[in-house]
Design an enzyme around this catalytic site. Structure first.
Site, PDB file in Angstrom:
ATOM      1  N   ASP A 194       0.817  -1.226   0.000  1.00  0.00           N
ATOM      2  CA  ASP A 194       0.000   0.000   0.000  1.00  0.00           C
ATOM      3  C   ASP A 194       0.850   1.275   0.000  1.00  0.00           C
ATOM      4  O   ASP A 194       1.654   1.491   0.895  1.00  0.00           O
ATOM      5  CB  ASP A 194      -0.857  -0.047   1.275  1.00  0.00           C
ATOM      6  CG  ASP A 194      -1.686   1.212   1.513  1.00  0.00           C
ATOM      7  OD1 ASP A 194      -1.919   1.965   0.554  1.00  0.00           O
ATOM      8  OD2 ASP A 194      -2.122   1.399   2.674  1.00  0.00           O
ATOM      9  N   HIS A 367      -3.870   4.354   6.773  1.00  0.00           N
ATOM     10  CA  HIS A 367      -2.754   3.937   5.921  1.00  0.00           C
ATOM     11  C   HIS A 367      -1.407   4.260   6.558  1.00  0.00           C
ATOM     12  O   HIS A 367      -1.224   5.313   7.154  1.00  0.00           O
ATOM     13  CB  HIS A 367      -2.844   4.638   4.562  1.00  0.00           C
ATOM     14  CG  HIS A 367      -4.106   4.334   3.824  1.00  0.00           C
ATOM     15  ND1 HIS A 367      -4.242   3.219   3.036  1.00  0.00           N
ATOM     16  CD2 HIS A 367      -5.285   4.984   3.783  1.00  0.00           C
ATOM     17  CE1 HIS A 367      -5.467   3.209   2.512  1.00  0.00           C
ATOM     18  NE2 HIS A 367      -6.126   4.265   2.956  1.00  0.00           N
TER      19      HIS A 367
END
Lengths: 554, 554
Positions: A194, A367
């Site tokens: 990610d 994130h």
């Protein structure tokens, strides 16, 4: 036969873009698909509801696709499932909460009965065709998120979808550091991870910090409290529930997706709401303001969401009152700043106190930031690295982090969707391009809105349209009636009757000049009308409406 | 006669919004107008070029308007001048740079000859009708910005437009602290001040910091350097020139407004470019990459700007090369994040290094943050305070700062555009509402695009349009030809011929059913066609194109 085992990885979405995540893994002729997400349409796609990945590559190899494996229940990872399953009715693997959310989505699309859902747990391994897949617990802004270790003949591919390292997560379950370290020790051939926050220095805030902030705000709020957040952020919702519990407030839930997710998460045990705390929103009038929390959708300013409707004084059950405290527990996604700002302005106007980011600690990203991404790279020490989930700039930033921790330049690949990445035990290379791209969903239409339609919509939205109807006698070639000129979105007709009448005369005169030759050549009549009118209108107004001539023969 | 002197302040723009700043001051029957700015259209105003203030209040009192006084040369303060001057041909006061920019704007609109421009300097006072106006130097992201002290019979109004306290400005001229303090000591009746950054804690960065960052980047850049910034930020441009000079680079300027402003500012002495440094952009090929700086427009990702065209590989003179360093020296204005992001992605793709905010020190805001706003309030200690220049949330934040430094609640007024604020030596109150609002400019049309046109454009952009032409015999009332059905922006016709044919049949059948009664009642034919088609298309596609029936009688 004695050849080194070859494995391919083909991203079909989520690289060079935010959303519609989908990655294909091929091993000895078998295919495994990771995720099937949607992307929300960009400004240049007016009228489009959703964007999904182009899966023609998979459809052509339908019989070789073994399964779709889901990492977590966010729309950009599961939203395209109904469209994909219609063309690829394969089994779907996911954790309990992920499948809970998938079920409700498939039900809406009348696909639940015919879909084989396979529940897995973090920590488990499953053999799916020729793939051995391990599910690894990771933290994110939704519960039950898993990274995937896919063991192939060439080596292990570690697919780390949206994640963060939360050292103090709400449910106490830290990202499985041990498993990641163990995989690293044994050797990971390819890491994909990610990149969403790869441009962001430092560490991402722990979700728990938001809970502390909520407690402080609850402690000081004189009246009702409204909290808007992402419906899928169950840990955030749990913290709202905990704060409500601590301060003796009842909870009302508004907004379709919020009601839906709170229901699913409670039923599956991911959310625990004390008995008697939740009250129907229709009954909030029975309680004093200081006895209430209203949990709502709309943290992104979505025009039809509950919070937007409250701000516009159009919500059926909730009217904002002076003394209300509204907490917007989310960051605006880039592009949404203005609509969120508008909602805040309106709420303030109605007398509410509004607490929103960048007010510190009222939201935590899901994130990993740069320090966490470097930690992952060092834990795993992959032979090859491909950054995923992010716009090109984020992938570039992630690549730089990989170089910074010592992965050699040639071992980091900036891939694009449609790239076939061929893996052997000691190589990674791009070999070819496969079909990939965007498929637009508009209403019931999947893929029927393309380039031309979007271009026309954009044109129409700029200066509107002028329709010119020319009626021609098919025997004599003479102008029978009109021309009729009608406009929409160009000028307000009543105020511009003279302009429209002049436009009509321009066309009429041009047609009359042609009459000696007859008006039988439709194509050339149309282009002439178009040209004359466009030029005339531009001179008079400096606008360029679409001109649509229609010739009717009678 | 023995009455206390009454003065009115009426904001006509810039409160509850960002842009189209304009404020009216009335004193003993005479009117002074401060600024005449534009606002850029919002997403809900497709096709609109500019938004200007509704000045009907002024036009009705034309003979009482003495002048327009400009604070600085930004578009949101001067952009509406050409439209306003056509209706109110009054003298315009401004500092030298401001008038330089105004001149070039008026020339474009063929208004320069007939406009009386009156140059003033910071530090001066002017008597304009019954107003005594002092011009006070303040720092901002454009040079030659002035606050205004307007002395009236009721007391002094201090109008502090966009400003910051820069302790180390590029030209060495700090905001005139002494003058502000002196006014404060003598007594200011009403302070109006810029709220743009009122939500931002701390102090705004000095412009000089950006210069240091530029020097660092220039020191390390291996190839060409491109700098995109606001054309009007002359101090920023000066710092780019200084860095180019230090590192022996030539300067090429691209982008219409950049070329224009660099020309004006150099001519008027606000920008000093060493002789021989500037080279025509057509000749950049003659220099080595490390000998060049290209100064460009496009820091907001504007689609037609020079930087966007370079990123799209469509610029006539400049192709981005690997090794280029692109500096985007600006923050994206809310709403522009996505387009700016797209430009960055493209530049990276072409191999450029891109340095952009939030990279620290590459941009400094031109607006005062909370500590500076409190400092202004404490310097001036006004009797009354009205926050201006900002969305409602910013005005609210500014009000809180005023309360925090001890201005009593009743002495701070959150006004809206159109409010008349009546001032006496010891009172401030809202008395009435005057006409105010938005006038949309689209091409040559000023105000002819309203509600209906915008609604149609939005509708058209969502699902396109379907035009149905029904041709009727005017004697018999029979259907003569068609109906013809043509669509734009709905579905791609070639792929949906069957759908369109079905739609045609639906209309035909409905019309045939009506034939016994004749087809003479146009209105009812139209509504029936509209209803039938809309329902049919929604059922088939879940879309709602605009349906436009046209009846032609022959």
């Amino acid at each position: 036969m004695a050849q080194a085992p070859k494995v391919s990885v083909i991203p079909l979405g989520g690289l060079g873009e935010i959303g519609k995540n989908m990655t294909v893994i091929e091993n000895q002729g078998e295919i495994l698909v990771i995720d099937a997400g949607v992307m929300f349409p960009e400004d240049e796609m007016p009228g489009v509801d959703l964007v999904i990945p182009d899966i023609s590559y998979l459809v052509e190899r339908k019989d070789r696709v073994r399964a779709i494996v889901l990492t977590h229940g966010h729309e950009d990872h599961i939203g395209a499932l109904p469209y994909v399953l219609r063309q690829l009715p394969v089994p779907v693997y996911g954790t309990r909460l992920t499948l809970g959310l998938v079920e409700s989505k498939l039900e809406e699309h009348h696909l639940l009965g015919e879909t084989r859902l396979r529940e897995v747990q973090a920590g488990e391994s499953r053999t799916i065709g020729r793939f051995e897949v391990e599910f690894i617990h990771v933290n994110h802004s939704i519960a039950d998120d898993v990274a995937l270790a896919i063991h192939t003949g060439a080596g292990t591919i570690l697919y780390v979808t949206d994640f963060k390292f939360d050292q103090t997560p709400i449910d106490g379950r830290v990202t499985d550091l041990q498993k990641l370290a163990e995989l690293g020790r044994k050797g990971v051939l390819l890491l994909m991870a990610d990149s969403t926050n790869a441009e962001r220095p430092g560490y991402t805030l722990s979700e728990r910090v938001v809970g502390q902030t909520l407690m402080e705000v609850f402690a000081g709020a004189p009246g009702r409290i409204l909290v808007a957040t992402f419906a899928s952020n169950i840990h955030r919702i749990q913290q709202v529930v905990d704060a409500a519990d601590r301060y003796g407030r009842r909870l009302a839930v508004v907004g379709r997706s919020m009601v839906n997710v709170v229901g699913i998460a409670s039923r599956l045990g991911y959310l625990s709401v004390p008995d008697g705390m939740q009250v129907p929103v229709e009954e909030i009038g029975r309680y004093k303001p200081q006895e209430l929390v209203i949990l709502s959708t709309g943290s992104q300013g979505e025009p039809m969401s509950a919070l937007s409707r409250m701000a516009a004084q159009e919500h059926r059950n909730v009217a904002i009152l002076p003394g209300d405290t509204v907490i917007i527990s989310a960051n605006p996604i880039p592009g949404n700043e203005r609509v969120v700002g508008k909602v805040i302005n309106r709420l303030l106007h109605l007398g509410a106190e509004v607490i929103h980011s960048p007010f510190s600690g009222i939201h935590a990203s899901g994130h990993a930031s740069q320090e966490e991404l470097k930690l992952l790279l060092n834990l795993v020490r992959p032979r090859f690295f491909v950054p995923i989930h992010g716009e090109y700039r984020m992938l570039v930033a992630h690549k730089r982090l990989a170089l910074a921790v010592g992965i050699p330049e040639g071992h980091v690949e900036l891939a694009e969707i449609g790239d076939r990445l061929e893996l052997t035990p000691d190589s990674l290379r791009k070999t070819e391009r496969v079909p990939s791209g965007q498929v637009l969903v508009d209403g019931l239409g999947v893929g029927d809105v393309g380039h031309v339609v979007l271009r026309d919509r954009r044109l129409l939205s700029q200066d509107g349209i002028l329709v010119v109807v020319v009626t021609v006698d098919k025997r004599t070639g003479q102008l029978v009636a009109g021309p009729e000129v009608v406009s929409r979105g160009f000028v307000y007709m009543r105020e511009s009757e003279a302009l429209m009448e002049d436009a009509r005369l321009q066309v009429r005169r041009a047609l009359e000049r042609r009459v000696p030759d007859g008006l039988s050549d439709w194509q050339s009549i149309k282009s002439e009308v178009k040209e004359i009118l466009s030029r005339y209108l531009f001179e008079r107004t400096r606008r360029r409406p679409m001109v649509l001539p229609i010739v009717v023969e009678v």
